[in-house]
Design a protein around this motif. Structure first.
Motif, PDB file in Angstrom:
ATOM      1  N   ASP A 256       0.806  -1.220   0.000  1.00 44.60           N
ATOM      2  CA  ASP A 256       0.000   0.000   0.000  1.00 44.60           C
ATOM      3  C   ASP A 256       0.843   1.275   0.000  1.00 44.60           C
ATOM      4  OD1 ASP A 256       0.965   0.076   2.606  1.00 44.60           O
ATOM      5  OD2 ASP A 256      -0.956  -0.450   3.523  1.00 44.60           O
ATOM      6  N   GLY A 257       2.147   1.148   0.047  1.00 45.58           N
ATOM      7  CA  GLY A 257       3.017   2.318  -0.006  1.00 45.58           C
ATOM      8  C   GLY A 257       3.214   3.039   1.311  1.00 45.58           C
ATOM      9  N   LYS A 258       2.669   2.534   2.391  1.00 47.92           N
ATOM     10  CA  LYS A 258       2.809   3.219   3.679  1.00 47.92           C
ATOM     11  C   LYS A 258       4.197   2.995   4.266  1.00 47.92           C
ATOM     12  CE  LYS A 258      -2.087   2.969   4.947  1.00 47.92           C
ATOM     13  NZ  LYS A 258      -3.075   2.412   5.912  1.00 47.92           N
ATOM     14  N   VAL A 259       4.761   4.054   4.832  1.00 44.53           N
ATOM     15  CA  VAL A 259       6.013   3.927   5.565  1.00 44.53           C
ATOM     16  C   VAL A 259       5.695   3.344   6.938  1.00 44.53           C
ATOM     17  CG1 VAL A 259       7.950   5.146   6.620  1.00 44.53           C
ATOM     18  CG2 VAL A 259       7.133   5.826   4.357  1.00 44.53           C
ATOM     19  N   ILE A 260       6.310   2.208   7.249  1.00 42.48           N
ATOM     20  CA  ILE A 260       6.042   1.529   8.515  1.00 42.48           C
ATOM     21  C   ILE A 260       7.202   1.654   9.493  1.00 42.48           C
ATOM     22  CG2 ILE A 260       4.386  -0.099   7.556  1.00 42.48           C
ATOM     23  CD1 ILE A 260       6.537  -2.092   7.139  1.00 42.48           C
ATOM     24  N   GLY A 261       8.273   2.309   9.068  1.00 46.33           N
ATOM     25  CA  GLY A 261       9.391   2.518   9.970  1.00 46.33           C
ATOM     26  C   GLY A 261      10.422   3.441   9.358  1.00 46.33           C
ATOM     27  N   TRP A 262      11.173   4.123  10.225  1.00 45.92           N
ATOM     28  CA  TRP A 262      12.261   4.996   9.793  1.00 45.92           C
ATOM     29  C   TRP A 262      13.533   4.610  10.540  1.00 45.92           C
ATOM     30  CZ3 TRP A 262      11.991   8.231   5.788  1.00 45.92           C
ATOM     31  CH2 TRP A 262      10.741   8.737   5.399  1.00 45.92           C
ATOM     32  N   ILE A 263      14.649   4.573   9.821  1.00 44.59           N
ATOM     33  CA  ILE A 263      15.956   4.310  10.417  1.00 44.59           C
ATOM     34  C   ILE A 263      16.788   5.578  10.253  1.00 44.59           C
ATOM     35  CG2 ILE A 263      18.002   2.836  10.379  1.00 44.59           C
ATOM     36  CD1 ILE A 263      16.190   0.777   8.861  1.00 44.59           C
ATOM     37  N   LEU A 264      17.299   6.087  11.349  1.00 44.72           N
ATOM     38  CA  LEU A 264      18.047   7.341  11.350  1.00 44.72           C
ATOM     39  C   LEU A 264      19.539   7.047  11.481  1.00 44.72           C
ATOM     40  CD1 LEU A 264      15.729   9.423  13.720  1.00 44.72           C
ATOM     41  CD2 LEU A 264      15.542   9.054  11.254  1.00 44.72           C
ATOM     42  N   LEU A 265      20.327   7.542  10.515  1.00 46.65           N
ATOM     43  CA  LEU A 265      21.755   7.227  10.471  1.00 46.65           C
ATOM     44  C   LEU A 265      22.653   8.461  10.348  1.00 46.65           C
ATOM     45  CD1 LEU A 265      20.055   5.188   8.253  1.00 46.65           C
ATOM     46  CD2 LEU A 265      22.084   3.842   8.743  1.00 46.65           C
ATOM     47  N   PRO A 266      22.318   9.608  10.898  1.00 41.48           N
ATOM     48  CA  PRO A 266      23.156  10.799  10.698  1.00 41.48           C
ATOM     49  C   PRO A 266      24.543  10.675  11.307  1.00 41.48           C
ATOM     50  CG  PRO A 266      21.508  11.221  12.386  1.00 41.48           C
ATOM     51  CD  PRO A 266      21.148   9.909  11.753  1.00 41.48           C
ATOM     52  N   ASN A 267      24.699   9.837  12.314  1.00 43.33           N
ATOM     53  CA  ASN A 267      26.000   9.719  12.973  1.00 43.33           C
ATOM     54  C   ASN A 267      27.069   9.130  12.063  1.00 43.33           C
ATOM     55  OD1 ASN A 267      24.891  10.796  15.255  1.00 43.33           O
ATOM     56  ND2 ASN A 267      24.643   8.846  16.314  1.00 43.33           N
ATOM     57  N   LEU A 268      26.677   8.318  11.083  1.00 40.12           N
ATOM     58  CA  LEU A 268      27.670   7.719  10.197  1.00 40.12           C
ATOM     59  C   LEU A 268      28.367   8.779   9.353  1.00 40.12           C
ATOM     60  CD1 LEU A 268      25.893   4.468   8.939  1.00 40.12           C
ATOM     61  CD2 LEU A 268      27.533   4.724  10.803  1.00 40.12           C
ATOM     62  N   ARG A 269      27.592   9.576   8.665  1.00 41.42           N
ATOM     63  CA  ARG A 269      28.189  10.619   7.813  1.00 41.42           C
ATOM     64  C   ARG A 269      28.906  11.663   8.652  1.00 41.42           C
ATOM     65  NH1 ARG A 269      26.312  15.366   5.714  1.00 41.42           N
ATOM     66  NH2 ARG A 269      24.269  14.966   6.650  1.00 41.42           N
ATOM     67  N   GLN A 270      28.309  12.033   9.778  1.00 39.67           N
ATOM     68  CA  GLN A 270      28.932  13.031  10.630  1.00 39.67           C
ATOM     69  C   GLN A 270      30.261  12.531  11.189  1.00 39.67           C
ATOM     70  OE1 GLN A 270      27.901  16.247  11.013  1.00 39.67           O
ATOM     71  NE2 GLN A 270      29.948  16.398  11.918  1.00 39.67           N
ATOM     72  N   GLY A 271      30.320  11.232  11.503  1.00 36.14           N
ATOM     73  CA  GLY A 271      31.561  10.662  12.002  1.00 36.14           C
ATOM     74  C   GLY A 271      32.670  10.724  10.966  1.00 36.14           C
ATOM     75  N   LEU A 272      32.333  10.481   9.699  1.00 34.39           N
ATOM     76  CA  LEU A 272      33.331  10.566   8.635  1.00 34.39           C
ATOM     77  C   LEU A 272      33.797  12.002   8.427  1.00 34.39           C
ATOM     78  CD1 LEU A 272      31.805   8.070   6.047  1.00 34.39           C
ATOM     79  CD2 LEU A 272      33.858   7.725   7.436  1.00 34.39           C
ATOM     80  N   LEU A 273      32.872  12.945   8.476  1.00 32.12           N
ATOM     81  CA  LEU A 273      33.244  14.347   8.330  1.00 32.12           C
ATOM     82  C   LEU A 273      34.164  14.789   9.465  1.00 32.12           C
ATOM     83  CD1 LEU A 273      29.807  15.844   7.216  1.00 32.12           C
ATOM     84  CD2 LEU A 273      31.849  15.577   5.797  1.00 32.12           C
ATOM     85  N   THR A 274      33.819  14.367  10.676  1.00 28.52           N
ATOM     86  CA  THR A 274      34.646  14.716  11.833  1.00 28.52           C
ATOM     87  C   THR A 274      36.046  14.125  11.715  1.00 28.52           C
ATOM     88  OG1 THR A 274      32.678  14.825  13.246  1.00 28.52           O
ATOM     89  CG2 THR A 274      34.810  14.571  14.353  1.00 28.52           C
ATOM     90  N   ALA A 275      36.133  12.942  11.097  1.00 25.27           N
ATOM     91  CA  ALA A 275      37.426  12.280  10.925  1.00 25.27           C
ATOM     92  C   ALA A 275      38.238  12.869   9.778  1.00 25.27           C
ATOM     93  CB  ALA A 275      37.214  10.789  10.695  1.00 25.27           C
ATOM     94  N   GLY A 276      37.672  13.854   9.078  1.00 22.95           N
ATOM     95  CA  GLY A 276      38.432  14.535   8.032  1.00 22.95           C
ATOM     96  C   GLY A 276      38.096  14.148   6.620  1.00 22.95           C
ATOM     97  N   TYR A 277      37.082  13.297   6.414  1.00 23.82           N
ATOM     98  CA  TYR A 277      36.703  12.891   5.055  1.00 23.82           C
ATOM     99  C   TYR A 277      35.718  13.919   4.489  1.00 23.82           C
ATOM    100  CZ  TYR A 277      38.833   8.425   6.296  1.00 23.82           C
ATOM    101  OH  TYR A 277      39.717   7.450   6.692  1.00 23.82           O
ATOM    102  N   LYS A 278      36.241  14.997   3.969  1.00 23.66           N
ATOM    103  CA  LYS A 278      35.405  16.106   3.520  1.00 23.66           C
ATOM    104  C   LYS A 278      34.795  15.882   2.139  1.00 23.66           C
ATOM    105  CE  LYS A 278      36.545  18.283   7.257  1.00 23.66           C
ATOM    106  NZ  LYS A 278      35.584  18.343   8.400  1.00 23.66           N
TER     107      LYS A 278
END
Length: 333
Positions: A256-278
Motif C-alpha cells: 500500500d506504499g505506507k512507511v512503517i518505519g524509519w531508520i536514522l543514520l546521521p551519525n555515520l556521515r557526521q563521524g566521517l566528516l569529523t574524521a576529516g573525510y570532507k
C-alpha cells in the motif's frame, strides 16, 4: 557537470473546536421528595456505565488528535523509529560513487557505481573491500540501482529508461532492456518480481521478463508523499529505501506504499566528516545478508562500509523529527 546527488538539500514546508457542545436549557424545578424521584435508579445505572463509555471513547478516538494549527486530524499508527549501532566497519573504495549495493553470499558484495565516465558494476570482497571483478560502462551511461535475480544482475541507468543484465559470475553484459519508470534510480527483488524507484515518490513493481510495470504505489508518511526514493533493498517482506539527500532509510509496505518505519543514520556521515573525510557524498547503499541476518550500509565516496544493528527509539507522537530529517522536496532533473 553537476552530478546527480550533489544538489543542496531542501526541507519541505511545515504542514499547516468549535461549536457549542452544550445541550438544551430550562428552568429550575423544586426538588422532589426522594420517594417521588422516578429516575434515581436510572441515575445509578448511568453512574455504573459511565466509566465503560469513557473507556470506549478513549479507545475509539485514540487515533484522533489536534495538530498545532488546531485542525482535527485522524492519525494512523505512528511508524516505528530506529537508531543504529555499528557492529563492524569494513573498507570501501572511496572512489566508488555507490548507486546500487547487494549481498551476493560468501562475503561477497555486488555494487553499481555512477558518474559519467566512472560508472561500473563490481564484485567486491566484503572483508577487504577489494574489487575482484569489474565491468566498466560506456561513458554515455550513469550507473544506478542494481539487484540480483537468479544468476542475473539487473541494473538501471540515470536519466534514461535503459537497463542492462549481467552474468553474476563474470559480469559479462548480455542483454539490454527498456523499462517503463520515469527514470532509473533503485532496484530490488523478492526473488520473483523487480521493485524499482525513479527518484519520485512512486514505488514500482516490474515484471522481470518483459519489464512492464505490473503495479505501483505512492509512498506516504502520514499525509506526506515521500519523494526522492533512491537505492532499494527487499528485507523480510518490506522494501527499504534510501531517501536521497537525507540520512534516513524508509521501511515501506510495498502493498500500500505506507512507511512503517524509519531508520536514522546521521551519525555515520557526521563521524566521517569529523574524521576529516570532507569529500564524501550522501548515504546510499543497503545490502541484506538473509542467511546470517546481517545488514550493511554505505554511501557515495565513503571509505567505509558498515554492518549495523537497529535499536527502537521512544519518541513523542508529534515531535516533527521525521519531517525535519527525512522528508525532502522533489527534484526535477
Amino acid at each position: 557537470m553537476a552530478a546527480k546527488k550533489r544538489v543542496t538539500s531542501r526541507r519541505p514546508p511545515k504542514l499547516k473546536p468549535d461549536g457549542d457542545g452544550g445541550g438544551g436549557g430550562g428552568g429550575v424545578a423544586s426538588p422532589m421528595p426522594h420517594s417521588q424521584r422516578p429516575y434515581s435508579g436510572y441515575r445509578r445505572r448511568i453512574a455504573l456505565l459511565l466509566p465503560a463509555f469513557l473507556l470506549l471513547f478513549v479507545v475509539g478516538f485514540a487515533s484522533v488528535y489536534w495538530n498545532r494549527s488546531g485542525s482535527f486530524v485522524v492519525d494512523e499508527v505512528s511508524p516505528a523509529l530506529y537508531s543504529i549501532e555499528v557492529v563492524r566497519e569494513f573498507p570501501h573504495d572511496p572512489q566508488a560513487f555507490t548507486q546500487g549495493l547487494l549481498y551476493g553470499g560468501n562475503d561477497t558484495l555486488f555494487e553499481s557505481t555512477g558518474l559519467h565516465g566512472q560508472s561500473s558494476v563490481r564484485k567486491v570482497a566484503l572483508q577487504s573491500g577489494k574489487v575482484e571483478a569489474m565491468q566498466n560502462m560506456d561513458r554515455s551511461y550513469f550507473g544506478e540501482g542494481l539487484t540480483l535475480l537468479d544468476e542475473r544482475l539487473f541494473q538501471v541507468t540515470w536519466l534514461q529508461k535503459t537497463g542492462f543484465i549481467y552474468d553474476r559470475n563474470n559480469l559479462s553484459k548480455f542483454e539490454e532492456f527498456t523499462h517503463e519508470m520515469q527514470d532509473g534510480w533503485g532496484l530490488a527483488t523478492d526473488g520473483k518480481i523487480l521493485f524499482g524507484s525513479d527518484g519520485t515518490s512512486t514505488l514500482y513493481q516490474i515484471d522481470p521478463h518483459n519489464f512492464r510495470v505490473i503495479d505501483k504505489q505512492v509512498v506516504r508518511y502520514r499525509t506526506h508523499e515521500v519523494h526522492n526514493l533512491n537505492e532499494l533493498e527487499y528485507i523480510n517482506g518490506e522494501i527499504w529505501a534510501n531517501i536521497w539527500q537525507s540520512d534516513c532509510i524508509a521501511r515501506i509496505s510495498y502493498k500500500d506504499g505506507k512507511v512503517i518505519g524509519w531508520i536514522l543514520l546521521p551519525n555515520l556521515r557526521q563521524g566521517l566528516l569529523t574524521a576529516g573525510y570532507k569529500g564524501i557524498d550522501v548515504l546510499n547503499g543497503i545490502a541484506w545478508d538473509s542467511e546470517e541476518k546481517r545488514l550493511f550500509v554505505t554511501g557515495k565516496l565513503w571509505p567505509n562500509l558498515y554492518e549495523i544493528q537497529l535499536h527502537p527509539v521512544e519518541r513523542r507522537f508529534d515531535d516533527g523529527v521525521i519531517e525535519q530529517l527525512c522528508l525532502r522536496m522533489p527534484f526535477n532533473f
